[in-house]
Design a protein around this motif. Structure first.
Motif, short mmCIF file in Angstrom:
data_model
loop_
_atom_site.label_atom_id
_atom_site.label_comp_id
_atom_site.label_asym_id
_atom_site.label_seq_id
_atom_site.Cartn_x
_atom_site.Cartn_y
_atom_site.Cartn_z
N PRO A 39 -51.32 -75.77 32.43
CA PRO A 39 -51.95 -76.75 31.52
C PRO A 39 -51.40 -76.62 30.09
O PRO A 39 -52.07 -76.15 29.18
N MET A 40 -50.17 -77.02 29.92
CA MET A 40 -49.55 -77.02 28.59
C MET A 40 -48.55 -78.15 28.54
O MET A 40 -48.33 -78.84 29.54
N ALA A 41 -47.97 -78.34 27.39
CA ALA A 41 -46.97 -79.41 27.25
C ALA A 41 -45.82 -79.15 28.23
O ALA A 41 -45.49 -78.00 28.53
N ARG A 42 -45.23 -80.21 28.73
CA ARG A 42 -44.18 -80.10 29.75
C ARG A 42 -43.02 -79.23 29.27
O ARG A 42 -42.51 -78.41 30.01
N VAL A 43 -42.62 -79.39 28.02
CA VAL A 43 -41.50 -78.60 27.49
C VAL A 43 -41.84 -77.13 27.47
O VAL A 43 -41.03 -76.27 27.87
N ASP A 44 -43.04 -76.79 27.03
CA ASP A 44 -43.45 -75.39 26.99
C ASP A 44 -43.58 -74.81 28.39
O ASP A 44 -43.23 -73.65 28.63
N ALA A 45 -44.08 -75.60 29.32
CA ALA A 45 -44.21 -75.13 30.70
C ALA A 45 -42.84 -74.86 31.31
O ALA A 45 -42.66 -73.87 32.02
N VAL A 46 -41.88 -75.72 31.05
CA VAL A 46 -40.53 -75.52 31.58
C VAL A 46 -39.91 -74.26 30.99
O VAL A 46 -39.32 -73.45 31.72
N LEU A 47 -40.04 -74.08 29.68
CA LEU A 47 -39.48 -72.87 29.06
C LEU A 47 -40.14 -71.60 29.58
O LEU A 47 -39.45 -70.61 29.86
N ALA A 48 -41.45 -71.62 29.74
CA ALA A 48 -42.15 -70.44 30.25
C ALA A 48 -41.76 -70.15 31.70
O ALA A 48 -41.53 -69.00 32.09
N ALA A 49 -41.65 -71.19 32.51
CA ALA A 49 -41.30 -71.00 33.92
C ALA A 49 -39.87 -70.52 34.07
O ALA A 49 -39.57 -69.66 34.90
N MET A 50 -38.97 -71.06 33.29
CA MET A 50 -37.57 -70.62 33.37
C MET A 50 -37.39 -69.20 32.84
O MET A 50 -36.57 -68.44 33.35
N THR A 51 -38.17 -68.83 31.85
CA THR A 51 -38.14 -67.45 31.37
C THR A 51 -38.66 -66.51 32.45
O THR A 51 -38.11 -65.43 32.66
N ALA A 52 -39.71 -66.92 33.15
CA ALA A 52 -40.23 -66.12 34.26
C ALA A 52 -39.22 -66.03 35.39
O ALA A 52 -39.23 -65.07 36.16
N GLY A 53 -38.32 -67.00 35.48
CA GLY A 53 -37.28 -66.98 36.50
C GLY A 53 -36.35 -65.77 36.37
O GLY A 53 -35.84 -65.26 37.36
N PHE A 54 -36.14 -65.29 35.15
CA PHE A 54 -35.33 -64.09 34.96
C PHE A 54 -35.99 -62.87 35.60
O PHE A 54 -35.31 -62.03 36.20
N VAL A 55 -37.30 -62.79 35.48
CA VAL A 55 -38.04 -61.68 36.10
C VAL A 55 -37.97 -61.81 37.62
O VAL A 55 -37.80 -60.81 38.34
N VAL A 56 -38.08 -63.03 38.12
CA VAL A 56 -38.01 -63.27 39.56
C VAL A 56 -36.64 -62.87 40.09
O VAL A 56 -36.51 -62.24 41.15
N TYR A 57 -35.59 -63.21 39.35
CA TYR A 57 -34.23 -62.87 39.78
C TYR A 57 -34.04 -61.36 39.82
O TYR A 57 -33.50 -60.81 40.79
N ALA A 58 -34.52 -60.67 38.79
CA ALA A 58 -34.41 -59.22 38.75
C ALA A 58 -35.19 -58.59 39.91
O ALA A 58 -34.72 -57.64 40.56
N ALA A 59 -36.38 -59.12 40.21
CA ALA A 59 -37.17 -58.59 41.32
C ALA A 59 -36.49 -58.84 42.66
O ALA A 59 -36.53 -57.99 43.56
N ALA A 60 -35.82 -59.99 42.79
CA ALA A 60 -35.11 -60.29 44.04
C ALA A 60 -33.93 -59.34 44.24
O ALA A 60 -33.67 -58.89 45.36
#
Length: 92
Positions: A39-60
């Motif tokens: 529940p945030m602005a689309r731009v902020d949600a995309v930036l937060a999700a893509m930043t979390a993608g780095f953690v997901v990649y490291a975990a994978a």
């Protein structure tokens, strides 16, 4: 504690490919449902999700080399990718 099974060069290569390809796919697909649900602005949600993608990649990558075998690494990453793709498809 038991001895770790020997992993030949093909096992290491398979894990490396699983970590690189599977990790990339998982890190790019997993944030998609979060962008739609946060529940945030689309731009902020995309930036937060893509930043979390780095953690997901490291975990994978860690998962691929910590798994008992290369097959288990592939199966785990494929299962996580399938669940992520299903969640993205349901949300969108």
């Amino acid at each position: 504690m038991g001895k770790a099974p020997a992993c030949g060069p093909w096992g290491v290569a398979s894990r490396a490919v699983a970590a690189a390809v599977g990790g990339y796919l998982l890190a790019s697909v997993l944030p998609v449902p979060f962008v739609a649900l946060w529940p945030m602005a689309r731009v902020d949600a995309v930036l937060a999700a893509m930043t979390a993608g780095f953690v997901v990649y490291a975990a994978a990558v860690l998962w691929a080399f910590a798994a008992r075998s290369a097959g288990v690494a592939w199966a785990g990453l494929a299962g996580a990718l399938a669940l992520s793709a299903l969640a993205a498809w349901v949300v969108l």
